[in-house]
Design an enzyme around this catalytic site. Structure first.
Site, PDB file in Angstrom:
ATOM      1  N   LYS A 195       0.923  -1.062  -0.110  1.00  0.00           N
ATOM      2  CA  LYS A 195       0.126   0.075  -0.220  1.00  0.00           C
ATOM      3  C   LYS A 195       0.446   1.473  -0.153  1.00  0.00           C
ATOM      4  CE  LYS A 195      -4.052  -2.325   0.123  1.00  0.00           C
ATOM      5  NZ  LYS A 195      -4.963  -2.158  -0.131  1.00  0.00           N
ATOM      6  N   HIS A 325     -10.362  -8.528  -8.000  1.00  0.00           N
ATOM      7  CA  HIS A 325      -9.952  -8.196  -6.232  1.00  0.00           C
ATOM      8  C   HIS A 325     -10.959  -8.500  -5.850  1.00  0.00           C
ATOM      9  CE1 HIS A 325     -11.450  -5.765  -2.811  1.00  0.00           C
ATOM     10  NE2 HIS A 325     -10.191  -5.526  -3.003  1.00  0.00           N
TER      11      HIS A 325
END
Length: 393
Positions: A195, A325
């Site tokens: 991230k 996802h």
């Protein structure tokens, strides 16, 4: 407090008249709401920029469909943070529309369900609730055929490249992220995603540099979770070119298709997005504008497999790559049915919900040989269930 109810529905209300090709009827639909607690709170850029609170649990909507012929289908939808009770409430309201229907008529039943709740729209919470039913019907159809879902749709490959996300959150210090990367590579994972999107982009760059230094040429992706504006995304995207990333994910707001298109045209690094969109129509805008190199639909969010297949068809025409996802247990089947390059996302979070496990080796996740999606709810999933309602004919 655990809630359990059984209600009756008119089995033939609005159902398709029986014909010679009608082989079965739906006799019972059960919807359940469960909350999966995470081992510890996790944070991505949306938390560090003050838009959301750390994630502590995931709400799951389960749909179990039974037929007069003795078949059973399992479908799953989910919501992070808010929304779980809303999914459950909407699913309970529309579930009775399935009673008495032929479970093989999946596309028609999707349309029937979306019109049953059309007042609240054809995307968002409404379609995410419907997704659990749609997925259960496809699971049942593949089981009827005795095939894994990927083989029923038509597989282009028997395994899919997979990458790990759960070890790269911003709530983990860089030392822990590096340890997680090493563990993932040792487990047979084929790529690592971390991230980014912090208030200080230079901190992001330091983390990416540290991970790239550890991985060498091993595939690496980054995910900004929609936290950059256009100038920041353009500037940071150019700096990130040096790290030879597989993709930059959600660099901009999910609905900024034009911004994604400009960024994708400017960078050599591929751009990925789509996970937050909740309809096939919303994905069409990304595809039409060539806004992404990797399209990232989420079957539970877009309304199930029926809508996901429409997105795949549109993306195929543009020769886009596919990286669904979350929910790898389902998405490995769908990614295997895509003709172009595809990846699936490995999350170990969901493993306690199901009795089965997926096989990963040499950087790829194998399509399971079990009929249907190949999953069944565990005793732990039942223990985390807080409400359930069965609708029978």
């Amino acid at each position: 407090m655990f809630e359990q109810r059984v209600i009756s529905a008119n089995p033939m209300q609005g159902s398709l008249a029986a014909g010679v090709a009608t082989l079965d009827r739906i006799s019972k639909v059960t919807v359940s709401l469960a909350f999966l607690p995470l081992k510890r709170p996790i944070s991505d850029a949306k938390v560090l920029t003050g838009r959301q609170k750390p994630l502590t649990e995931v709400a799951f909507l389960f749909a179990e469909i039974e037929s007069e012929g003795g078949l059973h289908g399992l479908g799953v939808s989910y919501s992070k943070r808010a929304g779980g009770p809303g999914l459950y409430a909407h699913a309970k309201e529309i579930a009775g529309n399935l009673i008495g229907e032929d479970p093989s008529d999946i596309a028609r039943l999707w349309t029937k369900l979306v019109w049953a709740g059309a007042s609240v729209g054809r995307s968002g919470l409404a379609t995410q609730a419907m997704a659990a039913f749609d997925i259960a019907l496809w699971d049942m159809k593949a089981k009827r055929a005795g095939l894994p879902l990927a083989k029923l749709i038509g597989a282009h490959k028997d395994s899919v490249r997979c990458y790990n996300t759960s070890g790269g959150f911003l709530s983990s210090p860089i030392e822990e992220v590096l340890e997680n990367c090493q563990a993932s590579m040792g487990s047979g994972i084929g790529g690592i995603k971390i991230k980014v999107g912090q208030p200080d982009p230079m901190e992001d760059l330091r983390r990416v540099e540290a991970v790239r230094g550890l991985l060498g040429d091993f595939p690496l992706m980054v995910d900004a979770n929609q936290q950059w504006d256009r100038p920041t995304a353009f500037r940071i995207g150019r700096i990130l070119e040096q790290f030879n990333l597989v993709w930059i994910e959600e660099p901009l707001d999910a609905y900024d298709a034009e911004g994604h298109a400009k960024l994708a045209a400017m960078l050599d690094t591929p751009v990925a997005s789509g996970e937050m969109l909740s309809s096939a129509g919303e994905h069409l805008e990304l595809i039409r504008l060539d806004a992404v190199d990797f399209i990232q639909p989420d079957a539970p969010r877009v309304g199930g497999i029926t809508q996901f297949l429409k997105i795949m068809t549109m993306a195929e025409q543009k020769h886009m790559k596919l990286a669904p996802h979350f929910f790898m247990e389902l998405h490995v089947h769908l990614a295997a049915a895509y003709p172009h390059d595809s990846w699936v996302e490995h999350f170990d979070w969901l493993e306690p919900l199901f009795n089965e496990r997926l096989d990963i080796a040499d950087g790829r996740m194998a399509v399971p040989a079990r009929p249907g999606i190949g999953i069944s709810l565990s005793d732990q999933a039942r223990a985390w269930t807080v409400a359930t309602e069965a609708i029978a004919g």
